[in-house]
Design a protein around this motif. Structure first.
Motif, PDB file in Angstrom:
ATOM      1  N   ASN A 171      -4.429   8.683 -16.545  1.00 35.36           N
ATOM      2  CA  ASN A 171      -3.740   7.729 -15.671  1.00 35.36           C
ATOM      3  C   ASN A 171      -2.995   8.372 -14.513  1.00 35.36           C
ATOM      4  OD1 ASN A 171      -4.334   5.323 -17.240  1.00 35.36           O
ATOM      5  ND2 ASN A 171      -2.889   6.101 -18.767  1.00 35.36           N
ATOM      6  N   LEU A 172      -2.630   9.646 -14.654  1.00 35.01           N
ATOM      7  CA  LEU A 172      -1.691  10.237 -13.709  1.00 35.01           C
ATOM      8  C   LEU A 172      -2.226  10.312 -12.283  1.00 35.01           C
ATOM      9  CD1 LEU A 172       1.006  11.529 -13.142  1.00 35.01           C
ATOM     10  CD2 LEU A 172       0.033  13.742 -13.801  1.00 35.01           C
ATOM     11  N   GLU A 173      -3.392  10.883 -12.090  1.00 31.80           N
ATOM     12  CA  GLU A 173      -3.890  11.052 -10.725  1.00 31.80           C
ATOM     13  C   GLU A 173      -4.070   9.722 -10.007  1.00 31.80           C
ATOM     14  OE1 GLU A 173      -7.093  13.725  -8.191  1.00 31.80           O
ATOM     15  OE2 GLU A 173      -7.169  13.715 -10.390  1.00 31.80           O
ATOM     16  N   PRO A 174      -4.669   8.694 -10.645  1.00 33.14           N
ATOM     17  CA  PRO A 174      -4.784   7.408  -9.952  1.00 33.14           C
ATOM     18  C   PRO A 174      -3.442   6.794  -9.575  1.00 33.14           C
ATOM     19  CG  PRO A 174      -6.272   7.481 -11.830  1.00 33.14           C
ATOM     20  CD  PRO A 174      -5.393   8.684 -11.940  1.00 33.14           C
ATOM     21  N   ILE A 175      -2.435   6.892 -10.461  1.00 36.41           N
ATOM     22  CA  ILE A 175      -1.158   6.244 -10.157  1.00 36.41           C
ATOM     23  C   ILE A 175      -0.443   6.972  -9.026  1.00 36.41           C
ATOM     24  CG2 ILE A 175       0.460   7.405 -11.721  1.00 36.41           C
ATOM     25  CD1 ILE A 175       0.139   3.623 -11.293  1.00 36.41           C
ATOM     26  N   VAL A 176      -0.500   8.292  -9.012  1.00 41.60           N
ATOM     27  CA  VAL A 176       0.126   9.044  -7.929  1.00 41.60           C
ATOM     28  C   VAL A 176      -0.569   8.743  -6.605  1.00 41.60           C
ATOM     29  CG1 VAL A 176       0.535  11.353  -6.991  1.00 41.60           C
ATOM     30  CG2 VAL A 176       1.018  10.876  -9.408  1.00 41.60           C
ATOM     31  N   SER A 177      -1.903   8.678  -6.630  1.00 40.93           N
ATOM     32  CA  SER A 177      -2.666   8.371  -5.420  1.00 40.93           C
ATOM     33  C   SER A 177      -2.299   6.990  -4.877  1.00 40.93           C
ATOM     34  CB  SER A 177      -4.165   8.440  -5.728  1.00 40.93           C
ATOM     35  OG  SER A 177      -4.924   8.058  -4.596  1.00 40.93           O
ATOM     36  N   ALA A 190      -0.501   6.036  -1.343  1.00 38.96           N
ATOM     37  CA  ALA A 190      -1.219   5.172  -0.407  1.00 38.96           C
ATOM     38  C   ALA A 190      -0.381   3.971   0.018  1.00 38.96           C
ATOM     39  CB  ALA A 190      -2.526   4.693  -1.038  1.00 38.96           C
ATOM     40  N   ASN A 191       0.461   3.480  -0.867  1.00 39.27           N
ATOM     41  CA  ASN A 191       1.214   2.253  -0.581  1.00 39.27           C
ATOM     42  C   ASN A 191       2.569   2.502   0.050  1.00 39.27           C
ATOM     43  OD1 ASN A 191      -0.129  -0.392  -1.731  1.00 39.27           O
ATOM     44  ND2 ASN A 191      -0.695   1.283  -3.116  1.00 39.27           N
ATOM     45  N   VAL A 192       3.169   3.661  -0.213  1.00 40.14           N
ATOM     46  CA  VAL A 192       4.431   4.026   0.443  1.00 40.14           C
ATOM     47  C   VAL A 192       4.281   5.471   0.892  1.00 40.14           C
ATOM     48  CG1 VAL A 192       6.947   4.090   0.260  1.00 40.14           C
ATOM     49  CG2 VAL A 192       5.655   2.481  -1.145  1.00 40.14           C
ATOM     50  N   ALA A 193       3.710   5.636   2.067  1.00 38.24           N
ATOM     51  CA  ALA A 193       3.267   6.957   2.505  1.00 38.24           C
ATOM     52  C   ALA A 193       4.404   7.968   2.618  1.00 38.24           C
ATOM     53  CB  ALA A 193       2.543   6.838   3.848  1.00 38.24           C
ATOM     54  N   ASP A 194       5.627   7.495   2.933  1.00 37.87           N
ATOM     55  CA  ASP A 194       6.717   8.439   3.108  1.00 37.87           C
ATOM     56  C   ASP A 194       7.511   8.684   1.831  1.00 37.87           C
ATOM     57  OD1 ASP A 194       7.771   5.917   3.020  1.00 37.87           O
ATOM     58  OD2 ASP A 194       9.168   6.185   4.687  1.00 37.87           O
ATOM     59  N   ALA A 195       7.094   8.064   0.728  1.00 41.59           N
ATOM     60  CA  ALA A 195       7.769   8.303  -0.547  1.00 41.59           C
ATOM     61  C   ALA A 195       7.269   9.609  -1.164  1.00 41.59           C
ATOM     62  CB  ALA A 195       7.514   7.156  -1.506  1.00 41.59           C
ATOM     63  N   GLU A 196       8.174  10.304  -1.837  1.00 43.30           N
ATOM     64  CA  GLU A 196       7.792  11.474  -2.608  1.00 43.30           C
ATOM     65  C   GLU A 196       7.739  11.097  -4.087  1.00 43.30           C
ATOM     66  OE1 GLU A 196       9.975  14.997  -1.594  1.00 43.30           O
ATOM     67  OE2 GLU A 196      10.071  14.458   0.529  1.00 43.30           O
ATOM     68  N   VAL A 197       7.064  11.905  -4.871  1.00 41.29           N
ATOM     69  CA  VAL A 197       6.852  11.626  -6.285  1.00 41.29           C
ATOM     70  C   VAL A 197       7.355  12.796  -7.114  1.00 41.29           C
ATOM     71  CG1 VAL A 197       5.119  11.203  -8.080  1.00 41.29           C
ATOM     72  CG2 VAL A 197       4.831  10.169  -5.817  1.00 41.29           C
ATOM     73  N   LEU A 198       8.083  12.471  -8.186  1.00 41.16           N
ATOM     74  CA  LEU A 198       8.483  13.488  -9.159  1.00 41.16           C
ATOM     75  C   LEU A 198       7.863  13.131 -10.497  1.00 41.16           C
ATOM     76  CD1 LEU A 198      10.159  15.930 -10.114  1.00 41.16           C
ATOM     77  CD2 LEU A 198      12.019  14.320 -10.623  1.00 41.16           C
ATOM     78  N   HIS A 229       2.906  -0.755 -14.011  1.00 41.38           N
ATOM     79  CA  HIS A 229       3.699  -1.065 -12.824  1.00 41.38           C
ATOM     80  C   HIS A 229       2.824  -0.819 -11.596  1.00 41.38           C
ATOM     81  CE1 HIS A 229       7.411   0.160 -15.412  1.00 41.38           C
ATOM     82  NE2 HIS A 229       7.059  -1.095 -15.611  1.00 41.38           N
ATOM     83  N   LEU A 230       2.562  -1.863 -10.840  1.00 43.17           N
ATOM     84  CA  LEU A 230       1.618  -1.771  -9.731  1.00 43.17           C
ATOM     85  C   LEU A 230       2.274  -1.131  -8.505  1.00 43.17           C
ATOM     86  CD1 LEU A 230      -0.062  -5.302  -9.954  1.00 43.17           C
ATOM     87  CD2 LEU A 230      -0.756  -3.157 -11.064  1.00 43.17           C
ATOM     88  N   PRO A 231       1.774   0.020  -8.053  1.00 41.16           N
ATOM     89  CA  PRO A 231       2.316   0.624  -6.831  1.00 41.16           C
ATOM     90  C   PRO A 231       2.186  -0.290  -5.627  1.00 41.16           C
ATOM     91  CG  PRO A 231       1.006   2.222  -8.053  1.00 41.16           C
ATOM     92  CD  PRO A 231       0.758   0.883  -8.696  1.00 41.16           C
ATOM     93  N   GLU A 232       1.207  -1.181  -5.662  1.00 35.58           N
ATOM     94  CA  GLU A 232       1.009  -2.120  -4.557  1.00 35.58           C
ATOM     95  C   GLU A 232       2.202  -3.061  -4.382  1.00 35.58           C
ATOM     96  OE1 GLU A 232      -2.636  -0.293  -5.826  1.00 35.58           O
ATOM     97  OE2 GLU A 232      -1.173  -1.451  -6.980  1.00 35.58           O
TER      98      GLU A 232
END
Length: 251
Positions: free
Chosen positions: A16-22, A26-34, A97-100
């Motif tokens: 699940n990890l790679e799709p959710i990070v992608s 894609a939906n909040v381009a300026d957000a960073e991920v931890l 939780h939908l990133p969209e």
């Protein structure tokens, strides 16, 4: 100054990890991920490192033991606050939780200190849950609201946005729940601190890959803690105010 950080705890989420990070990127381009990984034996931590190596906006925090979702979030919050992030997002790794829908939660956070993605307000939906899971979740929220005098409808939901200022005012060192009850504990701290809390309707989708970490024992343990809080007067004071719901009528 860095602005938005999406914190994603993981344990055995390699599918699940790679799709959710992608999708987040894609939906909040300026957000960073931890990514906060609890030494997943399936290789999730190594995958997280690979994602971070490819994208400078992805970061990884490795924890040596698995001791609860709440502990992972608290460590992630500390990491973010020490680096000056202003807006912190909680998100599950399993796709529920939908990133969209993250842009709508972030929009609501412009006028609120805590934003809760809610399944139980008008406009909220659940996809692919059996009836008993739905009843367990909604019943747990109703029970907790009644005992603790909370106005919010989805007190156990984990898709949330906090401002850094809110987390600092919530005295995170006194949050004592590390498992399923963590979300209720955090909401209690937010309300006691007098923060502005709003709910935004979301669609919650049951995971399609991997195994859920939820069990009846975990829920019963959480409800036992809620019962103790209620009976010992650790809920919030009764008020006549109504919960705030962004983008929806009150459910």
């Amino acid at each position: 100054m860095p602005n938005t950080l999406v914190i994603i705890p993981t344990y055995n989420e390699i599918d699940n990890l790679e799709p959710i990070v992608s999708r987040v990127r894609a939906n909040v381009a300026d957000a960073e991920v931890l990514i906060v990984d609890d030494s997943s034996p399936d290789g999730t931590g190594a995958l997280a490192d690979s994602l971070a190596a490819r994208d400078s906006n992805v970061h990884v925090l490795h924890r040596s033991t698995k001791n609860g979702l709440g502990a992972a979030y608290l460590e992630g919050f500390a990491w973010a606050l020490s680096r000056g992030y202003y807006t912190l997002v909680q998100m599950d790794a399993d796709g529920s939780h939908l990133p969209e829908q993250l842009p709508s939660l972030l929009a609501a956070s412009e006028n609120a200190e805590v934003v809760m993605g809610s399944r139980w307000v008008t406009g909220g939906h659940i996809v692919n849950w059996p009836w008993h899971r739905r009843m367990l979740s909604q019943g747990g929220s109703t029970y907790s609201r009644f005992l603790l005098h909370l106005h919010q409808r989805d007190v156990t939901g984990g898709y949330r946005v906090y401002s850094a200022n809110a987390l600092e005012r919530m005295r995170l060192s006194s949050v004592e729940s590390l498992g399923y009850c963590f979300q209720i504990d955090m909401l209690l701290h937010a309300v006691r601190a007098g923060l502005t809390v709003v709910e935004v309707p979301i669609t919650f989708v049951e995971r399609t890959h991997g195994a859920s970490k939820m069990s009846g024992r975990i829920v019963l343990e959480a409800m036992g803690r809620v019962t103790m809080w209620g009976l010992t007067g650790q809920g919030v004071a009764r008020t006549s105010g109504s919960p705030a719901v962004a983008g929806s009528r009150r459910g």
